[in-house]
Design an enzyme around this catalytic site. Sequence first.
Site, PDB file in Angstrom:
ATOM      1  N   GLY A 124      12.649 -74.524  14.264  1.00 36.94           N
ATOM      2  CA  GLY A 124      13.704 -75.442  14.669  1.00 36.94           C
ATOM      3  C   GLY A 124      14.193 -76.337  13.554  1.00 36.94           C
ATOM      4  CB  THR A 126      20.413 -75.362  13.191  1.00 42.63           C
ATOM      5  OG1 THR A 126      20.234 -74.559  12.036  1.00 42.63           O
ATOM      6  CG2 THR A 126      21.890 -75.627  13.395  1.00 42.63           C
ATOM      7  CD  GLU A 363      16.787 -67.309   7.328  1.00 45.65           C
ATOM      8  OE1 GLU A 363      16.320 -67.749   6.276  1.00 45.65           O
ATOM      9  OE2 GLU A 363      16.094 -66.927   8.272  1.00 45.65           O
ATOM     10  CB  SER A 366      29.205 -66.746   2.222  1.00 44.35           C
ATOM     11  OG  SER A 366      28.749 -65.575   2.868  1.00 44.35           O
TER      12      SER A 366
END
Length: 381
Positions: A124, A126, A363, A366
């Site tokens: 956990g 975000t 993760e 970009s």
Amino acid sequence: MDFKLSEHQKEIQKLARDFAEKEIAPFVMKFDESQEFPMEIAKKLGDMGFLGIIFPEEYGGAGFSTVEYALIIEEISKIDPSVGLIIASHNGLCTNHIYSFANEEQKKKYLPDLVSGKKLGAWGLTENVSGSDAASMASFAEKKNGKYILNGSKMFITQGTVAGVYVVTAVTDRSNPKNGISAFILEPGMPGFRIGKKENKLGMRASDTAELIFENVEIPEENLIGKENEGFRQVLKILDGGRIAIAALSLGIAQGAIENSIKYAKQRKQFGKHLSEFQATQFKIAELATEADAARLLILKAAVMKDAGENINTASSMAKLFASELAVKAANEAVQIHGGYGFIKEFPVEKLYRDVKLVTIGEGTSEVQRMIIAKNLTKLF
């Protein structure tokens, strides 16, 4: 410099490929349509050692290298990226956080169940107020009478509703949020800890994604991972390794898109010729295959560096950036090659097209990868 896989690595690659084709492929659309978590497949992943790939045998893990980890994720993700995501998130986030930063007592308590697949892990980080800017999280844990009282929430948590172990981050020093974050181990059933909304997603629909809610959750002091206020530094290290896994997942999607496109192009005829005979199709596939090979080299480089204990901050970001952007391109071109058939669910590329967008977001987006690479490169000049 040796670019060849060892016989052992080839065997592991084939093992993963055979497992994906026999145990996952027949059920891909069932779980995609129902959004049901594939618990039976997850149990089989545990039996295969795929939920403890990179962890030592002393904790019940397979003891494989990061290279072998990447190979397994790629092969699984060719067939179903949702299952590839389960493997990547379980190994690379929750379980790896405990293995990398927990004390020995915590490792012995939690790792055996995690690496065997008896329990799934969730991580956990975000929140609705903090995505790319993880340091701006609002969840707060206040220490009182030898316990931490946690309040707040997390969102987009993989394995959110099905996990048996959670690693959760929260602010413990409001005066210095970036260097005042700590990581804790939570378990289902803790008073005040509940699961919120399960997300209805565009793709990766067999992978469980949900909200976590904390209302005065009492966390024992012994559930703190490492030292207080070291959580953010831990998170950055975990994300470095996690990006290799997502890069491998991305490559699996790209490779699946390429292989399905070649198969279709050799069967489909237009204007009296197979699509594979048209230069336009040939050039698309040639370009994608070349870029897939380049992505593979970036991933293997980062994996070898990680196994050697080197700093992989730049290498993992490069691998993740390139592989994820390629995956989106490959999925898009695969649908184009399939034409109308690429837009219906009877062909695998339709699902790959929906699944793929997550890999440029999860993760670290970009844009974040470019920021990391640029920041590190400017230090060299």
